[in-house]
Design an enzyme around this catalytic site. Structure first.
Site, PDB file in Angstrom:
ATOM      1  CB  ALA A   9     107.593 -25.140  -5.290  1.00  0.00           C
TER       2      ALA A   9
ATOM      3  N   PRO B  71     109.332 -39.803 -10.998  1.00  0.00           N
ATOM      4  CG  PRO B  71     111.222 -39.086 -12.170  1.00  0.00           C
ATOM      5  CD  PRO B  71     110.513 -38.941 -10.851  1.00  0.00           C
TER       6      PRO B  71
ATOM      7  CD  GLU C  56      98.140 -36.094  -6.103  1.00  0.00           C
ATOM      8  OE1 GLU C  56      96.983 -35.729  -6.385  1.00  0.00           O
ATOM      9  OE2 GLU C  56      98.863 -36.708  -6.893  1.00  0.00           O
TER      10      GLU C  56
ATOM     11  CE  LYS D  45      97.982 -40.252  -6.387  1.00  0.00           C
ATOM     12  NZ  LYS D  45      96.971 -39.360  -6.973  1.00  0.00           N
TER      13      LYS D  45
ATOM     14  N   GLY E 297      93.770 -40.150 -25.339  1.00  0.00           N
ATOM     15  CA  GLY E 297      94.566 -40.931 -24.395  1.00  0.00           C
ATOM     16  C   GLY E 297      94.784 -40.181 -23.101  1.00  0.00           C
TER      17      GLY E 297
ATOM     18  CB  CYS F  59      99.358 -39.523 -11.509  1.00  0.00           C
ATOM     19  SG  CYS F  59     100.017 -38.398 -10.259  1.00  0.00           S
TER      20      CYS F  59
END
Length: 468
Positions: A16, A99, A171, A226, A277, A282
């Site tokens: 979520a 991560p 995404e 991606k 920066g 991502c």
């Protein structure tokens, strides 16, 4: 096992967060015949998604709360009932955090897939009949293979009605414009080898996205696309920041340079804004993941090429922080500095990998007293990012910070203002009023091209602006 692809009536999303919440909200808006449930093990996060006060949603995105208001309780739900929801799901999106690993094999480069693996095992345990599993998280190439293996090997062999199809549909959202990107995407990507499952997911997207914008690839191309997209965008940010650094000693202006090259149709104007920066969840993670993959497959020169993008990005933050110290007579010890902006960009409350974190830590370590303002990031989040407890600044001690709500009340006696996020609020500040409140010489450090340097200099400010 016979895979029966049925109509999609119930969709679940595990995770979520910044991707899962907004993505499922938009699906619910356009697919009113589908029940959409967003799942998470974090009860506090689910409570926030279910809050009556839509300003308390855990994710801030322009336009999000309006969609949640329209759909929540009708065909959009937020829940911690993972088992009960997965049992009824025809399609499950996996949208959990991946991560960079902090320890073990590949530490500092490879993505940690523990939550992806845990999600796959959970789906395998509770799903019924045939379930289409959609990999939405940003993952290394061939992660879908891992998901497939876990789904098949973890499920009850006696239950021959339990089958799975695995798709990749990454995404391509920019935080701060996620709803706009979801409503009107440049493209949507679906990777997989089961054409019926691809068709079912495509049918959902086609409720609001033109068919010619829905691209089909194999699983591995989808996953690598991606990573590649984020690597190219990060490279672009680093490139313009490198040129900004060159502009400063040469007398060129980065705004003029970026405008000139942006007119070239081969280059285009997007992602040519100099900044302190790149940040967010991502870019850095995906660059490092790409470096790891290149090294894994023996492509060391390619790994070094992409790694340099991340190295220069970290250098840019340190360059700006040290420049601030240098301009303030070589020391910020016991000096008060007003920090404007803590999110990694405007129109989001996401602080992950924000340049503000590194720059603030550097200034605190050098003895500065920071007063930090952000219209969407709360004190608790800043404390977590800086790994320090907020407190009233002790006049006798060196280094520290406090959270502020009123910029003008907090500006009294400060030595410098540092603009780190391009919030519209900061573009309309009363600079004459701020100048009168500040200690002289009064400095403004603008890393986001928010202020008009000439106007501020006429007021009496000393101004440093990134790239000029």
């Amino acid at each position: 096992m016979n895979k029966i692809i049925k109509s999609i009536n119930t969709v679940c999303c595990i995770g979520a967060g910044y991707v899962g919440g907004p993505t499922m909200a938009v699906i619910a808006k356009h697919c009113k015949n589908i029940k959409v449930t967003v799942l998470d093990i974090n009860q506090d996060k689910i409570n926030a998604w279910n809050s009556e006060n839509l300003d308390d949603l855990p994710v801030y995105e322009p336009g999000l709360k309006e969609i949640v208001r329209e759909t929540r309780g009708k065909n959009l739900f937020f829940s911690t009932d993972i088992a009960g929801s997965l049992e009824k799901a025809d399609m499950v999106f996996i949208s959990v955090n991946t991560p960079t690993k902090s320890k073990g094999l590949g530490a500092g480069y490879a993505s940690d897939l523990k939550w992806v693996e845990a999600s796959a095992r959970t789906v395998s345990e509770f799903a019924k009949g045939h379930t289409i599993v959609v990999e939405k998280s940003t993952v290394p190439v061939r992660t879908a293979e891992l998901i497939k293996e876990i789904l098949i090997l973890s499920c009850d062999k006696k239950d021959d009605k339990k089958t799975f199809s695995v798709l990749s549909s990454p995404e391509f959202l920019a935080e701060g414009s996620a709803i706009k990107d979801l409503e009107s995407p440049d493209r949507v990507l679906i990777g997989g080898d089961n054409q019926k499952a691809i068709h079912k997911l495509s049918e959902i997207y086609q409720k609001w996205i033109p068919k010619n914008k829905i691209l089909h690839t194999n699983l591995w191309s989808s996953e690598l696309s991606k990573l590649t997209a984020n690597a190219f965008l990060a490279q672009r940010v680093t490139s313009i920041n490198a040129i900004a650094a060159l502009c400063e000693p040469t007398g060129a202006k980065i705004k003029e340079v970026s405008n000139a090259i942006g007119y070239d149709s081969r280059i285009g104007e997007k992602f040519l804004e100099a900044s302190p920066g790149f940040g967010g969840s991502c870019f850095k993670k995906d660059i490092l993941n790409l470096v790891y993959l290149c090294r894994y497959y023996g492509l060391e020169e390619i790994a070094k090429y992409w790694e340099q993008v991340s190295i220069v990005n970290e250098w840019q933050k340190l360059r700006i922080a040290s420049l601030i110290v240098d301009k303030l007579y070589g020391t910020v010890s016991l000096k008060n500095i007003l920090i404007l902006g803590f999110s990694f960009k405007a129109n989001t409350n996401d602080t992950r990998e924000s340049a503000s974190i590194s720059i603030s830590r550097y200034l605190i370590d050098n003895g500065a007293k920071l007063l930090i303002h952000d219209p969407q990031v709360n004190e608790k989040q800043i404390a977590n990012d800086l790994k320090e407890n907020s407190s009233k600044i002790d006049c006798s001690s060196e280094g520290g910070w406090s959270y502020i709500n009123n910029i003008y009340k907090s500006a009294k006696g400060v030595d410098a203002i540092v603009v780190l996020t391009e919030w519209d609020l900061y573009k309309t500040l009363e600079w004459e009023k701020l100048f009168e409140l500040m200690r002289k010489p009064a400095w403004v450090f603008d890393t986001r091209s928010v202020v008009n340097s000439e106007n501020l200099e006429k007021i009496g400010f000393r101004v440093w602006k990134l790239g000029q």
